[in-house]
Write a protein that holds these residues in place. Structure first.
Motif, PDB file in Angstrom:
ATOM      1  N   TYR A  32       0.805  -1.202   0.000  1.00 41.12           N
ATOM      2  CA  TYR A  32       0.000   0.000   0.000  1.00 41.12           C
ATOM      3  C   TYR A  32       0.860   1.285   0.000  1.00 41.12           C
ATOM      4  CZ  TYR A  32      -3.460   3.108   2.177  1.00 41.12           C
ATOM      5  OH  TYR A  32      -4.286   4.151   2.473  1.00 41.12           O
ATOM      6  N   ASP A  33       1.970   1.230   0.733  1.00 37.71           N
ATOM      7  CA  ASP A  33       2.874   2.388   0.781  1.00 37.71           C
ATOM      8  C   ASP A  33       3.832   2.415  -0.413  1.00 37.71           C
ATOM      9  OD1 ASP A  33       2.090   3.680   3.220  1.00 37.71           O
ATOM     10  OD2 ASP A  33       2.963   2.000   4.307  1.00 37.71           O
ATOM     11  N   VAL A  34       4.579   1.307  -0.602  1.00 43.94           N
ATOM     12  CA  VAL A  34       5.692   1.359  -1.557  1.00 43.94           C
ATOM     13  C   VAL A  34       5.248   1.369  -3.019  1.00 43.94           C
ATOM     14  CG1 VAL A  34       7.272   0.265   0.072  1.00 43.94           C
ATOM     15  CG2 VAL A  34       6.090  -1.147  -1.635  1.00 43.94           C
ATOM     16  N   LYS A  35       4.015   0.917  -3.279  1.00 48.29           N
ATOM     17  CA  LYS A  35       3.506   0.963  -4.649  1.00 48.29           C
ATOM     18  C   LYS A  35       2.872   2.316  -4.975  1.00 48.29           C
ATOM     19  CE  LYS A  35       4.024  -3.406  -6.210  1.00 48.29           C
ATOM     20  NZ  LYS A  35       4.848  -3.725  -7.387  1.00 48.29           N
ATOM     21  N   GLY A  36       2.900   3.220  -3.989  1.00 46.45           N
ATOM     22  CA  GLY A  36       2.400   4.570  -4.248  1.00 46.45           C
ATOM     23  C   GLY A  36       0.900   4.751  -4.076  1.00 46.45           C
ATOM     24  N   ILE A  37       0.216   3.707  -3.576  1.00 43.69           N
ATOM     25  CA  ILE A  37      -1.254   3.790  -3.463  1.00 43.69           C
ATOM     26  C   ILE A  37      -1.678   4.795  -2.390  1.00 43.69           C
ATOM     27  CG2 ILE A  37      -3.363   2.455  -3.018  1.00 43.69           C
ATOM     28  CD1 ILE A  37      -1.587  -0.037  -3.909  1.00 43.69           C
ATOM     29  N   ASP A  38      -0.971   4.752  -1.253  1.00 47.87           N
ATOM     30  CA  ASP A  38      -1.296   5.679  -0.168  1.00 47.87           C
ATOM     31  C   ASP A  38      -1.128   7.137  -0.629  1.00 47.87           C
ATOM     32  OD1 ASP A  38      -1.624   6.388   2.790  1.00 47.87           O
ATOM     33  OD2 ASP A  38       0.360   7.212   2.368  1.00 47.87           O
ATOM     34  N   ALA A  39      -0.026   7.417  -1.291  1.00 52.28           N
ATOM     35  CA  ALA A  39       0.203   8.787  -1.783  1.00 52.28           C
ATOM     36  C   ALA A  39      -0.856   9.162  -2.820  1.00 52.28           C
ATOM     37  CB  ALA A  39       1.600   8.894  -2.386  1.00 52.28           C
ATOM     38  N   ALA A  40      -1.259   8.190  -3.658  1.00 53.87           N
ATOM     39  CA  ALA A  40      -2.259   8.474  -4.685  1.00 53.87           C
ATOM     40  C   ALA A  40      -3.617   8.787  -4.065  1.00 53.87           C
ATOM     41  CB  ALA A  40      -2.374   7.288  -5.635  1.00 53.87           C
ATOM     42  N   LEU A  41      -3.966   8.073  -2.977  1.00 53.39           N
ATOM     43  CA  LEU A  41      -5.233   8.363  -2.297  1.00 53.39           C
ATOM     44  C   LEU A  41      -5.230   9.793  -1.752  1.00 53.39           C
ATOM     45  CD1 LEU A  41      -5.851   5.074  -0.292  1.00 53.39           C
ATOM     46  CD2 LEU A  41      -7.336   6.018  -2.061  1.00 53.39           C
ATOM     47  N   LYS A  42      -4.102  10.203  -1.194  1.00 54.39           N
ATOM     48  CA  LYS A  42      -4.004  11.564  -0.658  1.00 54.39           C
ATOM     49  C   LYS A  42      -4.132  12.588  -1.789  1.00 54.39           C
ATOM     50  CE  LYS A  42      -1.236  10.029   3.238  1.00 54.39           C
ATOM     51  NZ  LYS A  42       0.122   9.679   3.672  1.00 54.39           N
ATOM     52  N   LEU A  43      -3.540  12.245  -2.928  1.00 54.62           N
ATOM     53  CA  LEU A  43      -3.622  13.143  -4.084  1.00 54.62           C
ATOM     54  C   LEU A  43      -5.078  13.275  -4.559  1.00 54.62           C
ATOM     55  CD1 LEU A  43      -1.656  14.738  -5.921  1.00 54.62           C
ATOM     56  CD2 LEU A  43      -1.723  12.813  -7.493  1.00 54.62           C
ATOM     57  N   VAL A  44      -5.788  12.146  -4.577  1.00 55.92           N
ATOM     58  CA  VAL A  44      -7.200  12.151  -4.962  1.00 55.92           C
ATOM     59  C   VAL A  44      -8.001  13.051  -4.019  1.00 55.92           C
ATOM     60  CG1 VAL A  44      -9.282  10.696  -4.963  1.00 55.92           C
ATOM     61  CG2 VAL A  44      -7.221   9.917  -6.138  1.00 55.92           C
ATOM     62  N   ILE A  45      -7.737  12.894  -2.721  1.00 58.79           N
ATOM     63  CA  ILE A  45      -8.473  13.697  -1.723  1.00 58.79           C
ATOM     64  C   ILE A  45      -8.182  15.184  -1.930  1.00 58.79           C
ATOM     65  CG2 ILE A  45      -8.613  14.241   0.749  1.00 58.79           C
ATOM     66  CD1 ILE A  45      -8.166  11.197   1.249  1.00 58.79           C
ATOM     67  N   LEU A  46      -6.916  15.530  -2.131  1.00 57.65           N
ATOM     68  CA  LEU A  46      -6.554  16.929  -2.340  1.00 57.65           C
ATOM     69  C   LEU A  46      -7.188  17.470  -3.627  1.00 57.65           C
ATOM     70  CD1 LEU A  46      -2.804  16.885  -1.252  1.00 57.65           C
ATOM     71  CD2 LEU A  46      -4.567  18.369  -0.294  1.00 57.65           C
ATOM     72  N   ALA A  47      -7.095  16.696  -4.711  1.00 58.08           N
ATOM     73  CA  ALA A  47      -7.621  17.160  -5.998  1.00 58.08           C
ATOM     74  C   ALA A  47      -9.133  17.370  -5.925  1.00 58.08           C
ATOM     75  CB  ALA A  47      -7.274  16.156  -7.098  1.00 58.08           C
ATOM     76  N   ASN A  48      -9.822  16.466  -5.237  1.00 63.86           N
ATOM     77  CA  ASN A  48     -11.275  16.613  -5.131  1.00 63.86           C
ATOM     78  C   ASN A  48     -11.668  17.764  -4.214  1.00 63.86           C
ATOM     79  OD1 ASN A  48     -11.715  14.538  -6.888  1.00 63.86           O
ATOM     80  ND2 ASN A  48     -11.991  12.987  -5.300  1.00 63.86           N
ATOM     81  N   THR A  49     -10.827  18.031  -3.215  1.00 64.64           N
ATOM     82  CA  THR A  49     -11.128  19.129  -2.291  1.00 64.64           C
ATOM     83  C   THR A  49     -10.844  20.481  -2.948  1.00 64.64           C
ATOM     84  OG1 THR A  49     -10.540  17.714  -0.432  1.00 64.64           O
ATOM     85  CG2 THR A  49     -10.629  20.072  -0.002  1.00 64.64           C
ATOM     86  N   VAL A  50      -9.697  20.578  -3.611  1.00 60.22           N
ATOM     87  CA  VAL A  50      -9.287  21.874  -4.163  1.00 60.22           C
ATOM     88  C   VAL A  50     -10.056  22.201  -5.433  1.00 60.22           C
ATOM     89  CG1 VAL A  50      -7.346  23.226  -5.052  1.00 60.22           C
ATOM     90  CG2 VAL A  50      -6.968  21.556  -3.251  1.00 60.22           C
ATOM     91  N   TRP A  51     -10.182  21.235  -6.328  1.00 60.50           N
ATOM     92  CA  TRP A  51     -10.748  21.525  -7.651  1.00 60.50           C
ATOM     93  C   TRP A  51     -12.085  20.831  -7.919  1.00 60.50           C
ATOM     94  CZ3 TRP A  51      -5.325  19.917  -7.782  1.00 60.50           C
ATOM     95  CH2 TRP A  51      -4.444  21.007  -7.839  1.00 60.50           C
ATOM     96  N   ASP A  52     -12.579  20.055  -6.947  1.00 61.45           N
ATOM     97  CA  ASP A  52     -13.812  19.287  -7.121  1.00 61.45           C
ATOM     98  C   ASP A  52     -13.780  18.488  -8.429  1.00 61.45           C
ATOM     99  OD1 ASP A  52     -16.319  18.285  -6.512  1.00 61.45           O
ATOM    100  OD2 ASP A  52     -17.381  19.942  -7.480  1.00 61.45           O
ATOM    101  N   LEU A  53     -12.681  17.773  -8.647  1.00 63.06           N
ATOM    102  CA  LEU A  53     -12.515  17.050  -9.909  1.00 63.06           C
ATOM    103  C   LEU A  53     -13.347  15.767  -9.978  1.00 63.06           C
ATOM    104  CD1 LEU A  53      -8.652  17.328 -10.557  1.00 63.06           C
ATOM    105  CD2 LEU A  53     -10.484  18.724 -11.496  1.00 63.06           C
ATOM    106  N   GLY A  54     -13.788  15.278  -8.823  1.00 65.58           N
ATOM    107  CA  GLY A  54     -14.547  14.026  -8.817  1.00 65.58           C
ATOM    108  C   GLY A  54     -13.736  12.844  -9.326  1.00 65.58           C
ATOM    109  N   VAL A  55     -12.437  12.824  -9.026  1.00 66.37           N
ATOM    110  CA  VAL A  55     -11.579  11.742  -9.519  1.00 66.37           C
ATOM    111  C   VAL A  55     -11.466  10.628  -8.484  1.00 66.37           C
ATOM    112  CG1 VAL A  55     -10.225  13.148 -11.099  1.00 66.37           C
ATOM    113  CG2 VAL A  55      -9.511  12.986  -8.710  1.00 66.37           C
ATOM    114  N   THR A  56     -11.034   9.456  -8.939  1.00 67.16           N
ATOM    115  CA  THR A  56     -10.799   8.330  -8.038  1.00 67.16           C
ATOM    116  C   THR A  56      -9.375   7.815  -8.263  1.00 67.16           C
ATOM    117  OG1 THR A  56     -11.487   6.627  -9.599  1.00 67.16           O
ATOM    118  CG2 THR A  56     -13.219   7.641  -8.263  1.00 67.16           C
ATOM    119  N   LEU A  57      -9.038   6.786  -7.503  1.00 66.60           N
ATOM    120  CA  LEU A  57      -7.704   6.197  -7.595  1.00 66.60           C
ATOM    121  C   LEU A  57      -7.379   5.767  -9.030  1.00 66.60           C
ATOM    122  CD1 LEU A  57      -5.515   5.607  -5.522  1.00 66.60           C
ATOM    123  CD2 LEU A  57      -6.486   3.336  -5.192  1.00 66.60           C
ATOM    124  N   ASP A  58      -8.402   5.326  -9.769  1.00 70.29           N
ATOM    125  CA  ASP A  58      -8.186   4.873 -11.149  1.00 70.29           C
ATOM    126  C   ASP A  58      -7.718   5.996 -12.076  1.00 70.29           C
ATOM    127  OD1 ASP A  58      -8.964   2.362 -10.440  1.00 70.29           O
ATOM    128  OD2 ASP A  58     -11.061   2.647 -11.009  1.00 70.29           O
TER     129      ASP A  58
END
Lengths: 167, 328
Positions: free
Chosen positions: B201-227
């Motif tokens: 979960y950490d070393v494959k970058g998934i954890d960082a990607a989830l945080k990025l999704v949360i930030l992107a949806n909060t800042v820009w309301d992009l409605g994106v997911t991990l995919d």
């Protein structure tokens, strides 16, 4: 970035200034302006060579501005390719035919591989390399990096790119 | 302010200890772990609950389920910090839906529900006139969401970059400093308690990607997911590659990057110059915001830990107490 340009413009008052203005607007610093007036020529065309320092990434913009002023750029630079970017490659670099990888970049006509440092820690282990690409413009660089990524993906080689923030 | 805490692991206990020690005007009226619960409108005896958890592994009564606490306790805000499956965000998402539907504020450290169902949960909160806050989900103790939502009002955020996973940053730092292989550095991270038994979960970058999704949806309301995130982990990085980078006064870090203008959402190992603001050591996190008025801003802080996460949760709660008191 140091660049040199050979320009062809009308031999009329104000022409040279109209070329120098966009250079300073792009944050450039003019090192030298060399007139090459041919005393026997009556073509009304003036050849000027300009040597300048320019912030990275501004060359495309400058070339566009100069062209819009009706000035022909006959040559850019002593060296054609000014921009360079180093990337890292990790994987079975030799056994996936590194010369093919380099060829694919060199064959584009807009990009060249100018450096390759390869480290092979042990037989059958993944090797690591630093590869430096050269191009004339940022657009070409992005295209070359995309190509390297595509070629490497097919060979299961990981590419580590530099962080280019908002570039 | 009265709160119910769901989840009494390292984060939940950290919050309870901070409340006990600092007395920030918060009363805990509901508490549950996965197998037990307790409710008391007058305030639960926290030292006793911590003691029970330590000795018996339970914080309360086996007859009381977490959902009983969400639906039955008298509180103003639910603190949802229970262990949650990352694929479906449960059981936290159900708890959050129930609390919001009761007209209760929710503060969570769970990335799953926010990354998977931000729009739905946000809409539910709005329709019930309550707040959903989740500062603890991204970059640990760095109050980056508060900065984005409140302190940078009037700015347009154009892009963001960050080192958002402490485990990866620790591994890369050790590989660089000591010339360790990836496997050696990972083993060390495990010994220090910075990496899970299954580090995927950490070393494959998934954890960082989830945080990025949360930030992107909060800042820009992009409605994106991990995919929607292009993800490359650090597990294939070699010490030789880091050395080749170091030869040029650069190094390698796992960088999460969002540039909506270019449609770019990416987590990948990147070459960054020595002296770069994002170049932090060990388990630290760092995030750079590119804004139109304030320019570039970089924040650095601890990315994980029980007390650091509690800091983000308590901050959200006190913000609610100050600005959104009087919810029903």
């Amino acid at each position: 970035m140091r660049a040199s340009m050979k320009l062809e413009m009308k031999d009329t008052p104000g022409q040279l200034v109209s070329v120098l203005t966009p250079i300073s607007e792009c944050g450039g610093n003019i090192i030298a302006v060399i007139h090459q007036r041919d005393p026997d020529s009556d073509s009304g065309v003036l050849d000027v060579q300009i040597v300048l320092d320019l912030p990275e990434g501004r060359l495309d913009d400058l070339v566009g501005q100069i062209k819009r002023r009706g000035v022909t750029i006959t040559r850019i630079g002593k060296e054609r390719l000014f921009l360079q970017r180093s990337l890292l490659m990790i994987g079975h670099i030799m056994h996936t035919d590194i010369s093919d990888t380099v060829d694919q970049i060199d064959r584009t006509g807009y990009a060249e591989v100018s450096e390759l440092s390869l480290v092979m820690p042990a037989i059958n282990e993944r090797s690591s390399a630093r590869i430096t690409l050269k191009t004339a413009t940022a657009t070409d660089m992005n295209k070359a990096v995309a190509l390297l990524r595509k070629v490497s993906a097919a060979k299961e080689i990981l590419i580590v790119e530099p962080l280019e923030e908002c570039g | 302010m009265r709160i119910a805490i769901l989840g009494f692991g390292s984060v939940g206990r950290g919050i309870a200890r901070v409340i006990q020690e600092k007395d920030p005007g918060i009363t805990v009226t509901g508490l549950a772990d996965s197998r037990s619960g307790i409710m008391d409108p007058e305030g639960i005896d926290l030292p006793a609950a911590l003691d029970r958890k330590e000795k018996k592994g339970l914080c309360g009564d086996r007859q009381v389920s977490p959902l009983n606490v969400v639906d039955g306790a008298e509180y103003d805000a639910l603190v949802e910090v229970s262990p949650t499956r990352i694929d479906d965000g449960e059981p936290a998402t159900t708890h959050i839906v129930h609390a919001l539907s009761r007209g209760k504020h929710v503060v969570t450290s769970n990335k799953g529900p926010i990354a998977l169902a931000h729009r739905r949960l946000h809409a539910l909160a709005v329709s019930h006139g309550v707040q959903l806050r989740y500062e603890a989900t991204v970059c640990g103790a760095i109050p980056v969401l508060h900065i984005l939502q409140h302190d940078l009002l009037g700015n347009q955020v154009q892009a963001l970059h960050g080192v958002m996973n402490g485990t990866c940053n620790f591994i890369l730092t050790r590989m660089e400093d000591e010339g360790l292989t990836y496997d050696q550095a990972l083993a060390e991270a495990r010994e220090m308690g910075y990496a899970e038994a299954d580090p995927t979960y950490d070393v494959k970058g998934i954890d960082a990607a989830l945080k990025l999704v949360i930030l992107a949806n909060t800042v820009w309301d992009l409605g994106v997911t991990l995919d929607d995130v292009e993800i490359t982990g650090i597990d294939l990085i070699t010490p030789e590659a880091i050395r080749l980078a170091c030869d040029r006064e650069t190094t390698i870090r796992l960088i999460a990057e969002a540039i909506p203008e270019k449609g770019l959402l990416r987590v990948s190992p990147r070459i960054i110059p020595q002296g770069h603001p994002l170049l932090v050591e060990g388990t630290l996190n760092a995030v750079t915001l590119h804004t139109d008025l304030a320019g570039e801003l970089t924040f650095i802080g601890k990315g994980a830990g029980s007390v650091e996460t509690a800091s983000a949760v308590i901050g959200d709660l006190l913000y609610l107490g100050e600005h959104h008191a009087g919810a029903h």
